[in-house]
Scaffold this motif. Structure first.
Motif, PDB file in Angstrom:
ATOM      1  N   PRO A  61      -4.683  19.173 -15.399  1.00  0.00           N
ATOM      2  CA  PRO A  61      -4.139  18.116 -14.548  1.00  0.00           C
ATOM      3  C   PRO A  61      -4.827  16.770 -14.705  1.00  0.00           C
ATOM      4  CG  PRO A  61      -4.204  20.153 -13.322  1.00  0.00           C
ATOM      5  CD  PRO A  61      -4.883  20.429 -14.640  1.00  0.00           C
ATOM      6  N   ARG A  62      -6.144  16.775 -14.792  1.00  0.00           N
ATOM      7  CA  ARG A  62      -6.885  15.521 -14.926  1.00  0.00           C
ATOM      8  C   ARG A  62      -6.484  14.781 -16.203  1.00  0.00           C
ATOM      9  NH1 ARG A  62     -13.012  16.502 -15.729  1.00  0.00           N
ATOM     10  NH2 ARG A  62     -12.593  17.769 -13.872  1.00  0.00           N
ATOM     11  N   ASP A  63      -6.290  15.539 -17.286  1.00  0.00           N
ATOM     12  CA  ASP A  63      -5.894  14.929 -18.557  1.00  0.00           C
ATOM     13  C   ASP A  63      -4.463  14.392 -18.485  1.00  0.00           C
ATOM     14  OD1 ASP A  63      -8.368  15.622 -19.563  1.00  0.00           O
ATOM     15  OD2 ASP A  63      -7.646  17.478 -20.505  1.00  0.00           O
ATOM     16  N   GLY A  64      -3.579  15.148 -17.821  1.00  0.00           N
ATOM     17  CA  GLY A  64      -2.201  14.708 -17.687  1.00  0.00           C
ATOM     18  C   GLY A  64      -2.079  13.433 -16.882  1.00  0.00           C
ATOM     19  N   VAL A  65      -2.809  13.367 -15.770  1.00  0.00           N
ATOM     20  CA  VAL A  65      -2.774  12.166 -14.918  1.00  0.00           C
ATOM     21  C   VAL A  65      -3.296  10.955 -15.670  1.00  0.00           C
ATOM     22  CG1 VAL A  65      -3.757  11.086 -12.863  1.00  0.00           C
ATOM     23  CG2 VAL A  65      -2.905  13.432 -12.749  1.00  0.00           C
ATOM     24  N   GLU A  66      -4.409  11.128 -16.358  1.00  0.00           N
ATOM     25  CA  GLU A  66      -4.993  10.014 -17.109  1.00  0.00           C
ATOM     26  C   GLU A  66      -4.023   9.508 -18.172  1.00  0.00           C
ATOM     27  OE1 GLU A  66      -8.969   8.899 -19.807  1.00  0.00           O
ATOM     28  OE2 GLU A  66      -8.669  10.948 -19.044  1.00  0.00           O
ATOM     29  N   ALA A  67      -3.404  10.439 -18.885  1.00  0.00           N
ATOM     30  CA  ALA A  67      -2.455  10.045 -19.932  1.00  0.00           C
ATOM     31  C   ALA A  67      -1.244   9.334 -19.337  1.00  0.00           C
ATOM     32  CB  ALA A  67      -2.008  11.284 -20.719  1.00  0.00           C
ATOM     33  N   ALA A  68      -0.742   9.838 -18.215  1.00  0.00           N
ATOM     34  CA  ALA A  68       0.441   9.234 -17.588  1.00  0.00           C
ATOM     35  C   ALA A  68       0.154   7.829 -17.081  1.00  0.00           C
ATOM     36  CB  ALA A  68       0.927  10.123 -16.442  1.00  0.00           C
ATOM     37  N   LEU A  69      -0.964   7.653 -16.387  1.00  0.00           N
ATOM     38  CA  LEU A  69      -1.275   6.344 -15.802  1.00  0.00           C
ATOM     39  C   LEU A  69      -1.539   5.284 -16.861  1.00  0.00           C
ATOM     40  CD1 LEU A  69      -3.526   7.289 -12.737  1.00  0.00           C
ATOM     41  CD2 LEU A  69      -1.091   6.714 -12.784  1.00  0.00           C
TER      42      LEU A  69
ATOM     43  N   VAL B 288       0.832  -1.200   0.000  1.00  0.00           N
ATOM     44  CA  VAL B 288       0.000   0.000   0.000  1.00  0.00           C
ATOM     45  C   VAL B 288       0.870   1.255   0.000  1.00  0.00           C
ATOM     46  CG1 VAL B 288      -1.651   1.361   1.347  1.00  0.00           C
ATOM     47  CG2 VAL B 288      -1.991  -1.104   1.092  1.00  0.00           C
ATOM     48  N   ILE B 289       1.884   1.280   0.868  1.00  0.00           N
ATOM     49  CA  ILE B 289       2.757   2.447   0.941  1.00  0.00           C
ATOM     50  C   ILE B 289       3.500   2.644  -0.384  1.00  0.00           C
ATOM     51  CG2 ILE B 289       4.766   3.457   2.078  1.00  0.00           C
ATOM     52  CD1 ILE B 289       3.885   2.016   4.642  1.00  0.00           C
ATOM     53  N   SER B 290       3.989   1.551  -0.957  1.00  0.00           N
ATOM     54  CA  SER B 290       4.728   1.638  -2.224  1.00  0.00           C
ATOM     55  C   SER B 290       3.840   2.149  -3.349  1.00  0.00           C
ATOM     56  CB  SER B 290       5.314   0.272  -2.584  1.00  0.00           C
ATOM     57  OG  SER B 290       6.229  -0.156  -1.594  1.00  0.00           O
ATOM     58  N   TYR B 291       2.586   1.744  -3.349  1.00  0.00           N
ATOM     59  CA  TYR B 291       1.625   2.231  -4.342  1.00  0.00           C
ATOM     60  C   TYR B 291       1.491   3.753  -4.257  1.00  0.00           C
ATOM     61  CZ  TYR B 291      -3.039   3.481  -6.054  1.00  0.00           C
ATOM     62  OH  TYR B 291      -4.091   4.099  -6.668  1.00  0.00           O
ATOM     63  N   PHE B 292       1.327   4.254  -3.028  1.00  0.00           N
ATOM     64  CA  PHE B 292       1.168   5.700  -2.862  1.00  0.00           C
ATOM     65  C   PHE B 292       2.456   6.448  -3.187  1.00  0.00           C
ATOM     66  CE2 PHE B 292      -2.510   4.582   0.001  1.00  0.00           C
ATOM     67  CZ  PHE B 292      -3.477   5.173  -0.801  1.00  0.00           C
ATOM     68  N   VAL B 293       3.598   5.836  -2.913  1.00  0.00           N
ATOM     69  CA  VAL B 293       4.877   6.479  -3.230  1.00  0.00           C
ATOM     70  C   VAL B 293       5.017   6.679  -4.734  1.00  0.00           C
ATOM     71  CG1 VAL B 293       7.381   6.127  -3.290  1.00  0.00           C
ATOM     72  CG2 VAL B 293       6.127   5.748  -1.169  1.00  0.00           C
ATOM     73  N   THR B 294       4.767   5.631  -5.516  1.00  0.00           N
ATOM     74  CA  THR B 294       4.921   5.766  -6.966  1.00  0.00           C
ATOM     75  C   THR B 294       3.883   6.708  -7.558  1.00  0.00           C
ATOM     76  OG1 THR B 294       3.560   3.786  -7.408  1.00  0.00           O
ATOM     77  CG2 THR B 294       5.941   3.461  -7.190  1.00  0.00           C
ATOM     78  N   ARG B 295       2.690   6.728  -6.990  1.00  0.00           N
ATOM     79  CA  ARG B 295       1.668   7.640  -7.473  1.00  0.00           C
ATOM     80  C   ARG B 295       1.999   9.086  -7.138  1.00  0.00           C
ATOM     81  NH1 ARG B 295      -0.071   3.991 -10.172  1.00  0.00           N
ATOM     82  NH2 ARG B 295      -2.247   3.313 -10.372  1.00  0.00           N
TER      83      ARG B 295
END
Length: 302
Positions: free
Chosen positions: A250-258, A228-235
């Motif tokens: 920002p919403r578009d950038g996050v979606e594209a990155a993920l 769980v901690i590692s997930y939040f770190v990478t995010r």
């Protein structure tokens, strides 16, 4: 099979690391020329390590905008690293509070805290020097992270530290040798890589030693918490607001990155050194598999 370390080894390792710390350390206030001008046209990160590299949004950016995005992304990673180092210092202080301060182990923990204080100041100064805000994690994650020193302990605590440090370390080792990257960024990376190597050795042995003492039920909890901690770190590495710097919502950038295979691959590549160690140590297991995969550190199907 991971070797179980005996207690005397703990003091021996700490003593060796203390000697290394005395012989090789930097003072960013002295060893970095903060007044030197930035070099026109040089990048702040390698282009292929940008969260948007290879996406349609990236293709729309001009060369100048790509450099600008990289500048804000390196500031985001640095100030997120600063946030995590503050959490680490809290955890180390809690451990030292319970230990014999005359032991080499406690003294190296204090030495590491001193290192992290300098690193945090260095990351903050770099973000300011290149003209970026202190991004760090998004507000809700910053509040949630206050629980970390309480809910984590033992191997999961040190394992999570290793994930943050070794993922960042691999990115920094690549950047610090690239002549196309700003000299200031390269020097910051070089200092951090040198001093974090000692912290990694310290944390790896704590993971190995701690796992040997846990019950089966505790191991399951440790596997879940570190994932769980590692997930939040990478995010947290890339704050959504960095995309505003180049006119991307920002919403578009996050979606594209993920959804970007290149960014997912960058995280997986950055975790290639630490994940085998965590798996061998027994910290990667079914209770945390969902979060490991969502973090991009563990490929789907594994």
């Amino acid at each position: 099979m991971t070797r179980t370390l005996k207690e005397p080894d703990r003091e021996k390792t700490a003593d060796r690391l203390l000697k290394s710390s005395a012989n090789k350390f930097y003072d960013p206030d002295v060893d970095i020329d903060w007044t030197a001008p930035l070099v026109e046209g040089k990048r702040f990160i390698l282009e292929e390590r940008s969260s948007l590299y290879g996406t349609e949004l990236w293709d729309r950016l001009t060369p100048e905008q790509r450099i600008e995005l990289g500048k804000h992304e390196v500031a985001s990673v640095a100030t997120t690293g600063l946030w995590f180092e503050i959490l680490l210092m809290q955890m180390l202080l809690k451990e030292v509070y319970e230990q014999d301060p005359t032991s080499a182990h406690a003294q190296f923990a204090l030495t590491e805290i001193a290192d992290e204080c300098r690193h945090s100041t260095m990351f903050a100064r770099m973000a300011s020097r290149i003209g970026c805000p202190a991004y760090g994690p998004v507000p809700w994650l910053r509040r949630l992270a206050k629980l970390m020193p309480t809910i984590s302990y033992g191997p999961a605590r040190y394992g999570a530290v290793l994930v943050a440090e070794e993922v960042l370390d691999r990115l920094q080792r690549e950047q610090m040798t690239d002549e196309g990257v700003q000299p200031l960024v390269r020097m910051v990376n070089r200092i951090h890589v040198l001093e974090e190597a000692r912290h990694v050795t310290f944390a790896r042995e704590e993971v190995t030693r701690g796992m040997a003492k846990l019950s089966k039920a505790e191991i399951g909890y440790q596997q879940f918490i570190i994932a769980v901690i590692s997930y939040f770190v990478t995010r947290a590495f890339i704050n959504p607001d960095v995309y505003k710097a180049v006119g991307i919502r920002p919403r578009d950038g996050v979606e594209a990155a993920l959804n970007n295979p290149h960014w997912q691959g960058t995280i997986a590549w950055a975790g290639e050194k630490i994940m085998p160690f965590l798996q061998e140590s027994g910290l990667v297991g079914l209770p945390g598999k969902y979060f490991w995969r969502k973090s991009f550190l563990l490929p789907a199907g594994r």
